[in-house]
Write a protein that holds these residues in place. Structure first.
Motif, short mmCIF file in Angstrom:
data_model
loop_
_atom_site.label_atom_id
_atom_site.label_comp_id
_atom_site.label_asym_id
_atom_site.label_seq_id
_atom_site.Cartn_x
_atom_site.Cartn_y
_atom_site.Cartn_z
N TYR A 66 -1.45 -2.43 -7.78
CA TYR A 66 -0.56 -2.33 -6.62
C TYR A 66 -0.18 -3.75 -6.22
O TYR A 66 -1.04 -4.60 -6.02
CB TYR A 66 -1.25 -1.60 -5.46
N TYR A 67 1.12 -3.98 -6.09
CA TYR A 67 1.63 -5.31 -5.79
C TYR A 67 1.91 -5.53 -4.31
O TYR A 67 2.39 -6.60 -3.93
CB TYR A 67 2.91 -5.56 -6.59
N ASN A 68 1.66 -4.52 -3.52
CA ASN A 68 1.84 -4.66 -2.07
C ASN A 68 1.00 -3.60 -1.36
O ASN A 68 0.49 -2.68 -1.99
CB ASN A 68 3.32 -4.54 -1.68
N ASP A 69 0.89 -3.74 -0.06
CA ASP A 69 0.18 -2.79 0.77
C ASP A 69 1.23 -1.95 1.49
O ASP A 69 1.92 -2.46 2.37
CB ASP A 69 -0.70 -3.54 1.78
N PRO A 70 1.36 -0.66 1.14
CA PRO A 70 2.40 0.16 1.77
C PRO A 70 2.24 0.32 3.27
O PRO A 70 3.21 0.57 3.97
CB PRO A 70 2.30 1.51 1.05
N ASP A 78 -1.91 -9.88 -1.91
CA ASP A 78 -1.39 -8.51 -1.96
C ASP A 78 -1.28 -8.10 -3.43
O ASP A 78 -0.20 -7.97 -3.99
CB ASP A 78 -0.01 -8.43 -1.29
N PHE A 79 -2.43 -7.93 -4.06
CA PHE A 79 -2.51 -7.56 -5.47
C PHE A 79 -3.82 -6.81 -5.64
O PHE A 79 -4.90 -7.39 -5.45
CB PHE A 79 -2.48 -8.83 -6.34
N TYR A 80 -3.74 -5.54 -5.94
CA TYR A 80 -4.91 -4.69 -5.97
C TYR A 80 -5.00 -4.01 -7.34
O TYR A 80 -4.03 -3.40 -7.79
CB TYR A 80 -4.81 -3.60 -4.89
N VAL A 81 -6.15 -4.13 -7.98
CA VAL A 81 -6.37 -3.45 -9.26
C VAL A 81 -7.47 -2.43 -9.03
O VAL A 81 -8.55 -2.76 -8.53
CB VAL A 81 -6.79 -4.44 -10.37
N GLU A 82 -7.16 -1.16 -9.36
CA GLU A 82 -8.16 -0.12 -9.18
C GLU A 82 -8.30 0.67 -10.47
O GLU A 82 -7.35 0.77 -11.24
CB GLU A 82 -7.80 0.81 -8.03
N VAL A 118 -12.71 11.16 -6.71
CA VAL A 118 -11.45 10.44 -6.74
C VAL A 118 -10.56 10.79 -5.54
O VAL A 118 -9.69 10.01 -5.16
CB VAL A 118 -10.73 10.68 -8.10
N ALA A 119 -10.79 11.92 -4.92
CA ALA A 119 -10.01 12.30 -3.73
C ALA A 119 -10.42 11.48 -2.50
O ALA A 119 -9.62 11.28 -1.60
CB ALA A 119 -10.19 13.79 -3.44
N ILE A 120 -11.65 11.00 -2.49
CA ILE A 120 -12.17 10.26 -1.35
C ILE A 120 -12.28 8.76 -1.64
O ILE A 120 -12.15 7.93 -0.75
CB ILE A 120 -13.56 10.81 -0.94
N ALA A 121 -12.51 8.41 -2.90
CA ALA A 121 -12.82 7.03 -3.28
C ALA A 121 -11.80 6.00 -2.81
O ALA A 121 -12.19 4.96 -2.26
CB ALA A 121 -13.03 6.93 -4.79
N PRO A 122 -10.49 6.20 -3.02
CA PRO A 122 -9.55 5.13 -2.63
C PRO A 122 -9.67 4.70 -1.17
O PRO A 122 -9.69 3.50 -0.87
CB PRO A 122 -8.18 5.72 -2.94
N LYS A 123 -9.77 5.64 -0.27
CA LYS A 123 -9.88 5.29 1.16
C LYS A 123 -11.14 4.47 1.41
O LYS A 123 -11.11 3.44 2.09
CB LYS A 123 -9.87 6.56 2.01
N LYS A 124 -12.25 4.89 0.82
CA LYS A 124 -13.52 4.18 1.00
C LYS A 124 -13.44 2.78 0.38
O LYS A 124 -13.93 1.81 0.96
CB LYS A 124 -14.67 4.97 0.39
N LEU A 125 -12.83 2.67 -0.79
CA LEU A 125 -12.73 1.38 -1.48
C LEU A 125 -11.94 0.37 -0.66
O LEU A 125 -12.38 -0.75 -0.44
CB LEU A 125 -12.08 1.56 -2.85
N TYR A 126 -10.75 0.78 -0.22
CA TYR A 126 -9.87 -0.16 0.47
C TYR A 126 -10.40 -0.52 1.86
O TYR A 126 -10.28 -1.66 2.30
CB TYR A 126 -8.43 0.37 0.52
N GLU A 127 -11.01 0.44 2.55
CA GLU A 127 -11.63 0.11 3.84
C GLU A 127 -12.72 -0.94 3.64
O GLU A 127 -12.83 -1.89 4.42
CB GLU A 127 -12.23 1.37 4.48
N ALA A 128 -13.52 -0.77 2.58
CA ALA A 128 -14.60 -1.72 2.31
C ALA A 128 -14.05 -3.11 1.98
O ALA A 128 -14.58 -4.12 2.45
CB ALA A 128 -15.48 -1.21 1.16
N VAL A 129 -12.97 -3.17 1.21
CA VAL A 129 -12.34 -4.46 0.87
C VAL A 129 -11.90 -5.18 2.14
O VAL A 129 -12.24 -6.35 2.36
CB VAL A 129 -11.13 -4.27 -0.06
N VAL A 146 -9.65 -7.20 -5.54
CA VAL A 146 -8.55 -7.86 -4.85
C VAL A 146 -8.83 -9.37 -4.88
O VAL A 146 -9.88 -9.81 -4.41
CB VAL A 146 -8.43 -7.38 -3.39
N PRO A 147 -7.89 -10.14 -5.44
CA PRO A 147 -8.11 -11.60 -5.50
C PRO A 147 -8.13 -12.24 -4.11
O PRO A 147 -7.37 -11.86 -3.21
CB PRO A 147 -6.90 -12.12 -6.29
#
Length: 172
Positions: free
Chosen positions: A78-82, A152-156, A128-139, A168-169
């Protein structure tokens, strides 16, 4: 009235058990790390997070794995945060592959994420339905606590249906 209470309580218990089973209460592991080079075969996407084309890109990645057109795991850039850019998303959706020498399926291209950068690395055992929200909140929580500026560069990627990883760099 009592019957309604018992039905609602039973429903709440079922939801709680389901949420627990999906990994809803699992805490992510967060650390600063040095990234490794990652190869992603996939297709670019630019548009709304609600656009049907985004869903089709994810479906195509699942199909590529299911039909064994590529060996790997679902992965995205992801190259940006929507949330910051008004629902507009720039992404690359596809499959993490082991090296750059893979034969690409029709419509796919290869992108390389170079290694050697300091990243916030987060892993979680959750569906996988829950993981993205938990991952990004933790970041974002970790970056705030440690006073880190992130790019603003995210690899998942998702090595299993119940495991998710994001990197996230850190801005230099």
């Amino acid at each position: 009235m009592k019957k309604l209470f018992y039905v609602m309580a039973g429903f709440a218990i079922v939801l709680l058990v389901l949420y627990t089973y999906l990994g809803g209460f699992t805490a992510p592991d967060v650390a600063l790390a040095t990234s490794k080079t990652i190869y992603i075969a996939g297709q670019p996407y630019q548009g709304s997070v609600e656009d049907e084309a985004l869903g089709k890109a994810f479906q195509r990645a699942a199909e590529v794995l299911e039909k064994k057109e590529l060996n790997g795991m679902p992965g995205n850039i992801y190259y940006n945060d929507p949330d910051k850019s008004g629902d507009s998303l720039r992404a690359f959706v596809g499959v993490i592959v082991p090296d750059s020498g893979v034969a690409l399926p029709a419509g796919y291209e290869l992108r390389t994420v170079p290694g050697g950068r300091q990243v916030v690395h987060v892993e979680v055992n959750a569906n996988v339905a829950i993981a993205p929200k938990k991952l990004y909140e933790a970041v974002f929580d970790y970056a705030k606590e440690e006073n880190l500026a992130l790019e603003d560069f995210y690899v998942e990627w998702f090595p299993a249906s119940d495991r998710g990883v994001v990197e996230v760099p850190v801005k230099e």
